[in-house]
Design a protein around this motif. Structure first.
Motif: not given
Length: 102
Positions: A7-12
């Motif tokens: 999820g964090t990588l997708l937000l980045v």
């Protein structure tokens, strides 16, 4: 890879793709001597809406993965507390039955 990391990588990725559109338009117009708002809008139209659309998709997926990870964490904590409650209740009932028979 955990759901939080995904999820964090997708937000980045969503933030990167959102910025790429503006950066591409600025690079495209870097040789122009005079700038104004209408000209920049035309450069943004030239770049297109694909980076923005993909950033929205990545944002939605990233939020979905983060919410899913939090839901699983809360759900597992609730299950563990219920297991502990049931096991303590069973121990208390067994202790009472031993005291009553003695």
């Amino acid at each position: 890879m955990s759901r939080r990391t995904t999820g964090t990588l997708l937000l980045v990725i969503a933030a990167f793709l959102y910025g790429v559109r503006y950066l591409s338009a600025a690079i495209f117009g870097s040789g122009i001597t005079s700038w104004n708002w209408d000209l920049f809008q035309e450069m943004l139209n030239y770049v297109g809406t694909a980076p923005r659309n993909w950033s929205i998709v990545a944002l939605i997926l990233g939020l979905f993965y983060l919410i899913w990870a939090e839901y699983e964490t809360i759900s597992s904590k609730t299950k563990e507390s219920l297991k502990r409650f049931v096991s303590y209740e069973t121990v208390d009932q067994e202790a009472e039955s031993r005291n009553n028979t003695e």
